[in-house]
Design an enzyme around this catalytic site. Structure first.
Site, PDB file in Angstrom:
ATOM      1  N   ARG A   6       0.948  -1.236   0.042  1.00  0.00           N
ATOM      2  CA  ARG A   6      -0.047   0.045  -0.113  1.00  0.00           C
ATOM      3  C   ARG A   6       0.856   1.100   0.085  1.00  0.00           C
ATOM      4  NH1 ARG A   6      -1.751   0.882   4.212  1.00  0.00           N
ATOM      5  NH2 ARG A   6      -1.130  -0.744   5.659  1.00  0.00           N
ATOM      6  N   TYR A  55      -1.258  -3.709  -7.095  1.00  0.00           N
ATOM      7  CA  TYR A  55      -1.188  -4.362  -5.825  1.00  0.00           C
ATOM      8  C   TYR A  55      -2.323  -4.257  -5.007  1.00  0.00           C
ATOM      9  CZ  TYR A  55      -0.275  -5.341  -1.138  1.00  0.00           C
ATOM     10  OH  TYR A  55      -0.292  -5.856   0.180  1.00  0.00           O
ATOM     11  N   LYS A  73      -9.559  -2.117   1.892  1.00  0.00           N
ATOM     12  CA  LYS A  73      -9.192  -1.066   2.691  1.00  0.00           C
ATOM     13  C   LYS A  73      -9.999   0.407   2.305  1.00  0.00           C
ATOM     14  CE  LYS A  73      -5.995  -3.470   4.780  1.00  0.00           C
ATOM     15  NZ  LYS A  73      -6.261  -3.913   6.117  1.00  0.00           N
ATOM     16  N   HIS A 107     -10.809  -2.008  11.813  1.00  0.00           N
ATOM     17  CA  HIS A 107      -9.557  -2.560  11.428  1.00  0.00           C
ATOM     18  C   HIS A 107      -9.501  -3.859  12.329  1.00  0.00           C
ATOM     19  CE1 HIS A 107      -5.024  -2.693   9.774  1.00  0.00           C
ATOM     20  NE2 HIS A 107      -5.767  -3.686   9.150  1.00  0.00           N
ATOM     21  N   SER A 156      -1.073  -3.241  10.775  1.00  0.00           N
ATOM     22  CA  SER A 156      -1.039  -4.214   9.370  1.00  0.00           C
ATOM     23  C   SER A 156       0.271  -5.107   9.753  1.00  0.00           C
ATOM     24  CB  SER A 156      -0.698  -3.588   8.065  1.00  0.00           C
ATOM     25  OG  SER A 156      -1.440  -2.590   8.127  1.00  0.00           O
ATOM     26  N   CYS A 202       0.858  -7.466  12.082  1.00  0.00           N
ATOM     27  CA  CYS A 202       1.278  -7.831  13.232  1.00  0.00           C
ATOM     28  C   CYS A 202       0.402  -8.914  14.068  1.00  0.00           C
ATOM     29  CB  CYS A 202       0.660  -6.464  14.204  1.00  0.00           C
ATOM     30  SG  CYS A 202       1.922  -4.887  14.212  1.00  0.00           S
ATOM     31  N   ASP A 247      -9.403  -9.464   9.530  1.00  0.00           N
ATOM     32  CA  ASP A 247      -8.939  -8.119   9.081  1.00  0.00           C
ATOM     33  C   ASP A 247      -9.954  -6.805   9.510  1.00  0.00           C
ATOM     34  OD1 ASP A 247      -6.830  -6.552   7.962  1.00  0.00           O
ATOM     35  OD2 ASP A 247      -7.754  -6.094   6.192  1.00  0.00           O
ATOM     36  N   ARG A 276       1.600 -12.101  -0.588  1.00  0.00           N
ATOM     37  CA  ARG A 276       0.217 -12.300  -0.065  1.00  0.00           C
ATOM     38  C   ARG A 276      -0.308 -13.649  -0.526  1.00  0.00           C
ATOM     39  NH1 ARG A 276      -2.088  -8.284   3.677  1.00  0.00           N
ATOM     40  NH2 ARG A 276      -0.328  -6.727   3.740  1.00  0.00           N
TER      41      ARG A 276
END
Ligand code: OXD
Ligand code: MN
Length: 601
Positions: free
Chosen positions: A86, A216, A225, A245, A267, A269, A294, A385
């Protein structure tokens, strides 16, 4: 640079699911007139259509076929090396005034940004196919569910959106023919994948997203998002709900008592790992199930918060995923998965740093170059990913499709902090919990471009995702609290604290169940705790540490609070609040004063 994809001419019955809502048709024709595609492909989300698009993608090297014995129906995609995460510096919230976007968002005046984007989109799909993706976020019978349409010139986007959302006819049905119905307009074009011409723009007042110049995931799967968080948070405030989130998981005791917990971590974590946690052997009979990994959308019913996962799949970070760290994720990505930017082995299997077993002696890395264990470069990009349907998760919660959502007993905030922040503590009440969320911080990761390992404040893990003024967002949290007669308890966790020698103090992964169990005990009113200046802290014997090989000194260290570190931390909270330029609600400034005062008691 990628070459423009040649136009495709689908066989009859494919790519012709034209919506009947006139507002949608008018919008698509407007974008088509601007972008001048070779043809328009109306996606219906069917299996047949998917197979056709996969075949086309294989022909055009958008996808690489993997070993079908090892990873059935799975494919690899390599993004442009300049386009792997991102890009927050290219992400804009375009509201009539700068104030509405607030101090944490890049802002642009909407008409100026529309003019710039229309300029970039002019003729951008010449020789390409324009795909129209109808999709739905949320279970089909949920009052929270939203319909979106994404126009894109990328087949990779279509294939991923089919996994990540409820796509096709189901969304068209939900929308119906009302020309005034609420739906999100999303436009995406690859252009020439040039970072200079990369913009991810949100127009909350128009329920519109325009993303150009990237291929991406987080920049181009506009459901995630962009809609579910940035536009979602704006809609949530105006409509009285919450878009967060957060992962959502269920925990069931051997006696059959079940709680749901929502957790916001920045993100990369470990949200996906925590959402798929497998309790260690000591917790025989305990079950943890996943609702979402998420994003959580939450509404108030009977004075409680109820959450749904708006998504239909997982777009997770691959490196570090293994049978040790996350067996459920490994099972989920063993088939029907699109991999992006991992390494390809000589037998067409996928590989990444941290996968179980030895590294292959040779592979092709995420850029398409030869790789051996001696190579200096990583084989898989650190932000590589997987995109996989949530149905693949063996521990999917049985209420994942429940439209009313699942009742949330606890909200957990957390970040990656080497020091200062103890393993777990509990806020004294809702407003104190909002303060914990508002001041949470984490060391940055590869999920966004920029320096890795720097502590940055990331309120509620929403810093890159809040679609309006962060001060109003904090106020929205405080206002929601006033409407809850049984609010969830709020906790903060930190799995990443390090000892003096730089070693992690806590084993993490499945052992996080021990922390989760304490949280559940607190929800049930049975868990012990000590009052500390920062909140309720477990003492070592309040945590179930049986059968865990951990030094008692480590436990004391990880649960401890160091007054000097906290003096620094509180000073940093002030610097952060001050940096927001006066938008922080007074209640939160007061909460900081109260923590400081408790340290002096
Ligand atoms: C994600 C992120 O991709 O938070 O989920 O970056
Ligand atoms: Mn995320």
């Amino acid at each position: 640079m990628t070459n423009p994809a040649p136009a495709i001419f689908p066989p009859s019955g494919i790519g012709d699911a034209t919506p009947t809502n006139q507002a949608v048709l008018d919008w698509v024709h407007d974008i088509a007139a601007l972008t001048e595609p070779e043809n328009i492909f109306w996606c219906d989300g069917s299996e047949r259509e998917n197979e056709f698009l996969i075949a086309e993608s294989l022909n055009q090297n958008v996808l690489i076929k993997l070993n079908q014995q090892k990873v059935p129906r799975s494919y690899l995609h390599r993004s442009n090396p300049n386009d792997v995460a991102r890009v927050e510096q290219c992400t804009f919230v375009c509201t009539p005034t700068k104030e509405e976007a607030g101090p944490t968002n890049n802002w642009s005046e909407p008409s100026e940004m529309y003019a710039k984007l229309r300029g970039l989109l002019k003729g951008a799909m010449r020789g390409r196919t324009l795909f129209v993706i109808p999709y739905m976020m949320g279970p089909s019978d949920s009052p929270l569910t939203k319909v979106g349409f994404e126009i894109t010139d990328s087949k990779y986007v279509v294939l991923n959106m089919r996994i990540m959302t409820r796509m096709g006819e189901i969304a068209l049905k939900r929308l119906g023919n009302d020309p005034n119905a609420e739906w999100n307009r999303g436009v995406h074009s690859l252009l020439d994948i040039n970072p200079e011409r990369r913009f991810i723009c949100h127009f909350p007042q128009d329920n519109t997203i325009i993303s150009v110049g990237s291929g991406y995931g987080g920049n181009v799967l506009l459901s995630k998002k962009c809609l579910a968080l940035r536009i979602g948070s704006y809609l949530a405030r105006t409509q009285g709900w919450m878009a967060e989130h957060m992962l959502i998981l269920g925990v069931e005791s051997p006696e059959g008592r079940k709680h749901y917990v929502a957790a916001a971590f920045p993100s990369a974590c470990g949200k996906t790992n925590f959402a798929m946690l497998i309790p260690p052997a000591h917790f025989k009979g305990w079950k943890v199930t996943t609702v979402g990994d998420d994003i959580g959308w939450m509404q108030i019913r009977d004075g409680r918060l109820y959450a749904v996962n708006p998504e239909n799949g997982y777009f997770g970070v691959v490196p570090g995923t293994s049978y040790k760290s996350n067996p459920n994720a490994m099972k989920s990505i063993a088939h029907d998965t699109i991999y992006t930017n991992v390494a390809l082995t000589d037998d067409d299997d996928v590989w990444w740093e941290g996968k179980d077993g030895p590294a292959p002696s040779h592979a092709v890395d995420w850029r398409g170059n030869d790789w051996t264990p001696e190579s200096k470069e990583k084989a898989a990009h650190p932000n590589s990913r997987f995109t996989t349907p949530m149905r693949n998760n063996p521990k999917l919660d049985s209420d994942v499709e429940k439209g009313d959502g699942v009742p949330i007993s606890a909200i957990i905030f957390g970040g990656r902090r080497s020091d200062t922040v103890p393993l777990v503590y509990q806020a004294f009440d809702w407003n104190h919990g909002v303060y914990l969320g508002a001041t949470m911080a984490s060391e940055t990761t590869a999920a966004a471009t920029g320096a890795v390992g720097k502590v940055r404040r990331d309120p509620m893990a929403m810093l890159p995702f809040c679609g309006y003024n962060i001060g109003q967002y904090f106020q929205h949290w405080l206002d929601i609290g006033k409407r809850l007669s049984s609010p969830p308890l709020i906790f903060n966790v930190n799995w990443f604290r390090k000892g003096v020698k730089g070693q992690f103090l806590w084993p993490g992964f499945g052992e996080n169940m021990r922390v989760l169990k304490w949280i559940i005990d607190r929800c049930e009113g049975t868990g012990g705790a000590l009052k500390s200046p920062i909140g309720w802290l477990p003492s070592p014997h309040d945590l179930d540490l049986a059968e865990l090989d951990i030094d008692h000194k480590c436990v004391a260290e990880i649960l401890g609070i160091d007054h000097e570190e906290w003096a620094k931390e509180l000073a940093e909270h002030k610097i952060f609040f001050d940096s927001l330029g006066g938008v922080v609600p007074k209640q939160l400034l007061d909460q900081r004063e109260r923590v400081a005062a408790r340290f002096k008691e």
